[in-house]
Design a protein around this motif. Structure first.
Motif, PDB file in Angstrom:
ATOM      1  N   ALA A 107       0.835  -1.206   0.000  1.00  0.00           N
ATOM      2  CA  ALA A 107       0.000   0.000   0.000  1.00  0.00           C
ATOM      3  C   ALA A 107       0.870   1.256   0.000  1.00  0.00           C
ATOM      4  O   ALA A 107       0.559   2.235  -0.689  1.00  0.00           O
ATOM      5  CB  ALA A 107      -0.928  -0.005   1.207  1.00  0.00           C
ATOM      6  N   THR A 109     -11.216   3.571   0.101  1.00  0.00           N
ATOM      7  CA  THR A 109     -11.922   2.334  -0.246  1.00  0.00           C
ATOM      8  C   THR A 109     -13.327   2.317   0.338  1.00  0.00           C
ATOM      9  O   THR A 109     -14.185   1.563  -0.123  1.00  0.00           O
ATOM     10  CB  THR A 109     -11.148   1.107   0.259  1.00  0.00           C
ATOM     11  OG1 THR A 109     -11.015   1.186   1.695  1.00  0.00           O
ATOM     12  CG2 THR A 109      -9.748   1.057  -0.358  1.00  0.00           C
ATOM     13  N   ARG A 114      -9.476   8.355  -3.349  1.00  0.00           N
ATOM     14  CA  ARG A 114      -8.658   7.155  -3.162  1.00  0.00           C
ATOM     15  C   ARG A 114      -9.156   6.257  -2.029  1.00  0.00           C
ATOM     16  O   ARG A 114      -8.635   5.157  -1.858  1.00  0.00           O
ATOM     17  CB  ARG A 114      -7.206   7.559  -2.911  1.00  0.00           C
ATOM     18  CG  ARG A 114      -6.586   8.330  -4.077  1.00  0.00           C
ATOM     19  CD  ARG A 114      -5.106   8.586  -3.856  1.00  0.00           C
ATOM     20  NE  ARG A 114      -4.532   9.409  -4.899  1.00  0.00           N
ATOM     21  CZ  ARG A 114      -4.175   8.982  -6.110  1.00  0.00           C
ATOM     22  NH1 ARG A 114      -4.337   7.710  -6.418  1.00  0.00           N
ATOM     23  NH2 ARG A 114      -3.649   9.811  -6.999  1.00  0.00           N
ATOM     24  N   PRO A 117      -6.364   1.336   1.860  1.00  0.00           N
ATOM     25  CA  PRO A 117      -6.237  -0.054   1.411  1.00  0.00           C
ATOM     26  C   PRO A 117      -5.909  -1.023   2.545  1.00  0.00           C
ATOM     27  O   PRO A 117      -6.179  -2.211   2.440  1.00  0.00           O
ATOM     28  CB  PRO A 117      -5.119   0.012   0.367  1.00  0.00           C
ATOM     29  CG  PRO A 117      -4.376   1.267   0.666  1.00  0.00           C
ATOM     30  CD  PRO A 117      -5.370   2.218   1.223  1.00  0.00           C
ATOM     31  N   GLU A 140       2.273   1.780  -3.429  1.00  0.00           N
ATOM     32  CA  GLU A 140       1.278   2.358  -4.333  1.00  0.00           C
ATOM     33  C   GLU A 140       1.202   3.868  -4.177  1.00  0.00           C
ATOM     34  O   GLU A 140       0.902   4.594  -5.135  1.00  0.00           O
ATOM     35  CB  GLU A 140      -0.094   1.740  -4.066  1.00  0.00           C
ATOM     36  CG  GLU A 140      -0.267   0.332  -4.608  1.00  0.00           C
ATOM     37  CD  GLU A 140      -0.248   0.302  -6.126  1.00  0.00           C
ATOM     38  OE1 GLU A 140      -0.840   1.198  -6.748  1.00  0.00           O
ATOM     39  OE2 GLU A 140       0.391  -0.614  -6.687  1.00  0.00           O
TER      40      GLU A 140
END
Length: 283
Positions: free
Chosen positions: A75, A110, A108, A228, A78
């Motif tokens: 994560a 989730t 961004r 994430p 990313e």
């Protein structure tokens, strides 16, 4: 990578997470530099968000700090991805950076949960309602900036309409539903919009009624955006002096608990929709 003149909240967050990993490993910047073969000053600049960092170096840092959480490492990797231009960048010269950071946070996330007590959620506001909210700003905003903020807010709502909408739960106190903000006609239109949005896939609207009595917190707006992995969750608070972004572990634990208590005290989705429709009928 060259130094940045300013860092976004996301870039600062990446640096803060790398600092946490280093501190949990019990290393000073000097000791980390010796272990990793990196100038300690560069480590400090990366942790502040002033310097960028590559995905490979993030993995090197994490392993050097004895982090074995592969989900967290990936994560963080990313988060280093080359930053392409997004719609909120069009407002960089006209709006405060904190509003751009909020748009990126929502984009961004989730999953998003929010609790509102006086105003209705920004992602569910109509154009007329949002414009009136901005007109209450202190200090008073000039008309062009009101329209920029309005356009920005409406574009933020796009996360609820895209092909893969972000799961969104809005907890709204009865006080916000009954407040005649802008008059009866405007509020009726706004409540109809919320009732319609509550029918969309991925959108849950929960009403916290007066009858629930006491509730946690001081009644300030709370946005809980899930990342994430849980370590990368973020809390956004609206205050009189602007937005605050919180992500310390203890803060996340506290606000997870608060949001769970809000949900437990609220009516379920079906009962909440009926409550809103009843409010419309009686307005």
């Amino acid at each position: 990578m060259p130094p940045r003149t300013t860092a976004t909240a996301r870039q600062q967050r990446l640096g803060a997470e790398l600092r946490r990993l280093r501190e949990r490993a019990g290393l000073s910047t000097r000791e980390a530099g010796q272990k990793l073969g990196v100038d300690p000053a560069r480590i400090s600049n990366i942790e502040s968000g002033r310097f960028g960092v590559s995905a490979d170096r993030v993995r090197t840092f994490a392993l050097g700090y004895d982090c074995s959480d592969t989900g967290l490492i990936e994560a963080l990797r990313e988060m280093t991805a080359g930053r392409s231009r997004n719609w909120w960048d069009d407002y960089r010269e006209t709006l405060p950076s904190v509003l751009l950071d909020l748009a990126e946070l929502e984009h961004r996330a989730t999953e998003i949960r929010t609790a509102q007590f006086t105003h209705l959620p920004g992602l569910l506001q109509t154009t007329d309602y949002a414009r009136l909210v901005f007109r209450q700003n202190v200090p008073v905003l000039p008309p062009p900036e009101i329209e920029y903020r309005l356009s920005h807010r409406i574009k933020r709502q796009g996360i609820l309409y895209r092909d893969d909408p972000t799961p969104y739960t809005a907890i709204i106190h009865e006080a916000a539903l009954r407040m005649q903000f802008g008059g009866a006609d405007l509020m009726r239109e706004q409540l109809v919009h919320i009732a319609e949005m509550s029918e969309r896939d991925g959108v849950d609207v929960l009403v916290l009624p007066f009858s629930a009595g006491i509730f946690p917190g001081a009644g300030q707006t709370v946005v809980y955006a899930e990342g994430p992995v849980p370590q990368l969750d973020t809390v956004q608070l609206d205050t009189e002096h602007g937005s605050e972004f919180l992500h310390a572990e203890a803060q996340l634990v506290k606000y997870r608990t608060i949001m769970e208590r809000f949900e437990n005290a609220s009516l379920d989705a079906a009962s909440s929709r009926a409550f809103i429709l009843g409010t419309i009928a009686n307005s």
